[in-house]
Every structure is written in C-alpha cells, then in structure tokens.
Design an enzyme around this catalytic site. Structure first.
Site: not given
Length: 545
Positions: A210, A216, A271-272, A357, A388, A508
C-alpha cells in the site's frame, strides 16, 4: 461503574455462562445425543449454500440462548450494521471498515465522507479485469516482445497470504500456461528459489505494498528489478515487467513503474481483508475475471446473510459465539482448521493472520487491559495428512482443541474412490472426537486388559463440520467471508478492536535500529539489553570474520 472491564465479566449473563459451563463440564456428548435423537437437526444450519453441523459441540439450546442474549446486550446486531454503514469502528486509527464494499454489486451505493465509494471500487476491478485479460491472452508482452509465462507476486502479510491461498485453492480454475509464484520472506532464499528457473524476459512482477515502503516487500522488489535488468539491460524494461498495487504514486514512479499500471485501494481496507481488492490481481490473472467475479459474489452472499439473518440463524455469528464460548469459558487456547481438500492447504495459514492479527489483543477499545481470554491460536493442515501427524493429541491428549472440519460433496478431481475415502475419514474423525471409545467397548473388542488404558478414547472433543457442494470460486468467497465475520463477532464480544495491528510495529522499529549495527564497518556502540548486544556481536563475528 468505574471502568469498562468489570462490565463484561460482572454482567449477569457472563456469570450465568460461568455457572452453566461448570454444569456442562462433566456432561458427555454421548449423553446429549442420547437425550435428543434429533440433536443433529436441531444444531445445524444451512446458509448461502454452506451446510454447518455444530451438534458435536459441548453446548445446549440454553447455552446458545445465553450467548445470543449476551451478544444482544453487547449490541452485536447494531455493531454489524455500523460496520456495513461505514462508521469508523476502527477507533484507534479513525477508519471505517469496509472490505464488504469490495464485493458489493455495481448497482449498490455506499457513502463515506461525502463520496459514493462503490463506483471507484468497480473502476479498479474493471482496470484489473482488462489487465488480466491482456496478460492471459498474450496481448501484454515483455520488453523483448515475448509473451508473459510467469507472474510473481511480491508482498507480505495480507498482500501475500490472501493471493497465495486463493491461487492454491482455485488452482483447478487457473491458466496453466502461466506459472504463478509468490515471494514474501525477506530471506534471500525465498527470492532465489522462486526465480531460479524463470526467464526475466517472460516474467511479470506484481509489487503489492500500500505504501510502497514495506521493508520486506521493497527489498524483494529491488532484487527483482536488479534480476530483471541484469539480463534485459534497459531500465525502460521495468515498465513491461512490473506493475504495482499501491497508493503511493510518487514511489511507484520512482521505481520505474508506469502509473497506468498502478492499481490502488483504500485505507478502509485492512491488509488481511484485502484479498478481493487489487491485492487479488495475481489471483484474477490466474483464474480470469469471470471466476474472480464469482468469488466476489460468494463473499457478497455471505455478507448479506451476516447483515440480515437473526443471530440464532446467522452462521458467522453462531460460529463466532461458539468460539467465544470455548475461548472465554473453557480456556481453550487453540482452534484447529482441518480442510479435507488438498487445494485448501494454505487456508489454515491464511486464517492465522485473519484471526490472530485481528483478535490477538490484550486491551479493550477503551484501552483497558482485559481480564479474560481473547483470540485463540489458529492452526491446521489438510486431511488426511493431519491424521498421521497431530490428531493423536486431538484424540488422546490433555488439551481441549475445538476443530473446524471443512469438506465438499463433489471432488474437483474425481479418481476412483479417493473422494469417498477422504470424506469417510472426515466424518469418522468428528465421530471419534465426539464419542471416543469407552473401556467397556475396548474390552468387548478383546483388547488385552493392560492395553485398555492406551486404547480408550475419552471423546467429548468438540468439532464443527462445514460441508459445501464443491470448491468453486464462489464457495471460496463464502468461506473466507464466513471467517471474516466470525472474527468480527468475537471482537465485539470481547470489546476489542479487530481492525488494527499495533503489535506488529515494535519489532519493525527495533529492526531498523539493528540493521545499521549489523552492517557497520567498525564495531558499533550498542545500547540494547545484554542478550541482544551479545547476539549482534556474535553475528558480526560470524558474518564479517
């Protein structure tokens, strides 16, 4: 009435739920089913094409009555309406929460700060559709005139988890002539392994940030630019091999991307919650605009159900209240999400961000520390792989883990009796978790006495089963919206803000302080704690010699 916190835990309905849980703590699901032969019918619900059986939960009609009464007392219906109206319910950031507007029909209107926001949403969707069509049909060419054969989405958090989950979930509908890959981790290995066998002349990068400043994402974007130009040479090639999903026009231009190929979204999209915005561009290119529109219609169908259905017939609200019941009154720390479809292998990871979050908060909207459990840890794997792996703990461990099973009647890829075997396992696991195996049953099977303690199952382990006709784009939209609204329901119950994420900020900030200390040519003066100082020194010794 001195603070907000006692109001929740000291409400009579809260106290009634505490007392009710104590009475149910030793009641067996076996007994609840025996007492009501139609329990499955009474505790199941079908909404917008999803069938949900929640009968294998440790609750009764009285439980649900108390939970719904508390939700009404906490104004859940009014809070739902406020979100859909665009009220600024994200109070710490002063923002509306309108991801639901991203999938509203073109004919709708929704006014926010004096603007009808639906037309701009569809303008972006139309631009995305046009761009996706050009890439899919080979009209969009790379700098050397060759067709795009690989699309790489670079993002992190919601700018990665949503697109990669949706792509994997809907891979059966994707254009197999184009390779789709995703880079998120700042670890150089992620970039290397994703691009090592790609040709820059045939690769298109989507940079999803954005602000266009995310550490990153922009580190990986810079590496992608250098990787591309190492072969193509001319900086002008960036315009043919990079597009942006961002609101920062200046930084997009500085990077070398044509702003005609910049796709924006809005600060009322978290964002999510952004999968169905321009963040989903890679997904749209993969499955095509028509299928993407089907997915949006699935989202919208669940939105309308959540907005209009009464709480006792409202699927996201009911499942949210059941999760609230286990977290706040049974001290359940986790929820397992177990999709019995390999295409949904990234769905639990996607839900981790969406749920944790959103509701991983320790203070209320008023800033007062809570004195009750809030958001649980979400985790899971597709069946039958998980059977399993970790199902041993689910069945015979000491932890109570509510489980969500997700299955489909019609397989995408029919092959012999594979799907019947898959779904038989799905149903069997919910049965085994709920009813277990008593020592008497084990003895009747001829199990030796010394093994009976090891081969009995306590049962009474709760689960929800969600069953849909088939995993289609529309179904995926319904499933994602279901969990979005489940999260919102729980946030209202806990009195927390589900739409900020300040918890990701501190690390951050500290990382930005440490970066120059790691790279400094001379030993820097360090002012961290002794552990962090020592780690930095050891790293520098190992890295720099």
């Amino acid at each position: 009435m001195t603070s907000e916190i006692p109001l929740l835990t000291e409400r009579p309905l809260w106290q009634a739920l505490v007392e009710h849980q104590a009475k149910l703590a030793h009641v067996q699901l076996r007994d609840l089913f025996a007492a009501d032969p139609r329990r499955a019918e009474h505790f199941s619900l079908e909404a917008v094409g999803l069938f949900c059986d929640y009968s294998k939960h440790r609750l009764t009609a009285h439980t649900l009555g108390l939970l719904i009464s508390l939700a009404e007392e906490l104004a859940l219906p009014q809070q739902i309406a406020a979100m859909f109206r665009g009220e600024k319910i994200n109070t710490t950031e002063g923002r509306a929460v309108l991801h639901t507007a991203l999938r509203a029909p073109r004919t709708d209107s929704l006014w926010l700060d004096g603007e009808d926001i639906i037309p701009p949403v569809h303008q972006v969707l139309d631009r995305m559709a046009n761009f996706a069509r050009r890439v899919r049909e080979g009209e969009w060419l790379g700098y050397t005139g060759r067709r795009i054969k690989a699309v790489v989405n670079i993002g992190i958090g919601g700018s990665d988890l949503g697109p990669v989950m949706a792509y994997e979930a809907l891979k059966a509908y994707s254009d197999r002539q184009i390779e789709f890959r995703f880079i998120s981790n700042i670890d150089g290995t992620d970039f290397y392994e994703t691009t090592r066998d790609l040709d820059p002349a045939e690769t298109l990068f989507i940079i999803s940030s954005k602000t266009f400043t995310t550490l990153e994402t922009m580190t990986n974007a810079a590496s992608a630019r250098a990787w591309c130009l190492a072969q193509l040479g001319d900086p002008a090639a960036v315009r043919q091999h990079f597009v942006a999903v961002s609101t920062n026009r200046a930084e997009v231009t500085k990077f070398g991307i044509d702003t005609e190929n910049q796709f924006g979204f809005w600060d009322w999209v978290g964002g999510r919650y952004s999968l169905d915005s321009a963040i989903g561009l890679a997904t749209m290119i993969a499955i095509g605009p028509d299928h993407f529109q089907d997915m949006l219609q699935g989202f919208h169908a669940m939105d309308r159900h959540f907005l209009h259905a009464p709480l006792n017939r409202n699927l996201p609200a009911l499942l949210g209240l059941i999760g609230f019941w286990y977290s706040s009154f049974w001290n359940c720390q986790t929820v397992a999400v177990l999709p019995y479809d390999q295409y949904l292998k990234r769905f639990p990871a996607y839900l981790q961000q969406l749920t944790m979050e959103s509701n991983g908060k320790r203070v209320t909207k008023a800033g007062v520390p809570v004195n009750y459990e809030t958001g649980p840890i979400f985790w899971g794997e597709p069946g039958t792989n998980g059977q399993h792996s970790f199902y041993q703990l689910l069945h015979q461990g000491t932890k109570l883990v509510p489980c969500d099973f997700i299955g489909f009647c019609d397989p995408i890829n029919p092959r012999g009796d594979h799907h019947d075997l898959l779904m038989a396992n799905c149903f069997a696991q919910t049965e085994a978790l709920a009813f277990g195996k008593t020592p008497e049953e084990a003895q009747a099977e001829g199990i030796p006495a010394h093994l009976i303690p090891h081969r009995t199952f306590p049962g009474n382990r709760p689960s929800t089963t969600i069953l849909a006709p088939k995993l289609t784009p529309e179904t995926l939209g319904k499933l994602v919206a279901l969990y979005e609204h489940l999260v919102f329901t729980q946030g209202v119950m806990w009195g927390i803000n589900s739409f900020d994420q300040w918890g990701v900020e501190l690390g951050k900030v500290l990382a930005m302080r440490i970066i120059p200390e790691l790279k400094a040519p001379q030993e820097p003066t360090l002012h961290h704690d002794s552990s962090t100082n020592n780690l930095i020194r050891r790293y520098r010794q190992g890295r720099l010699g």
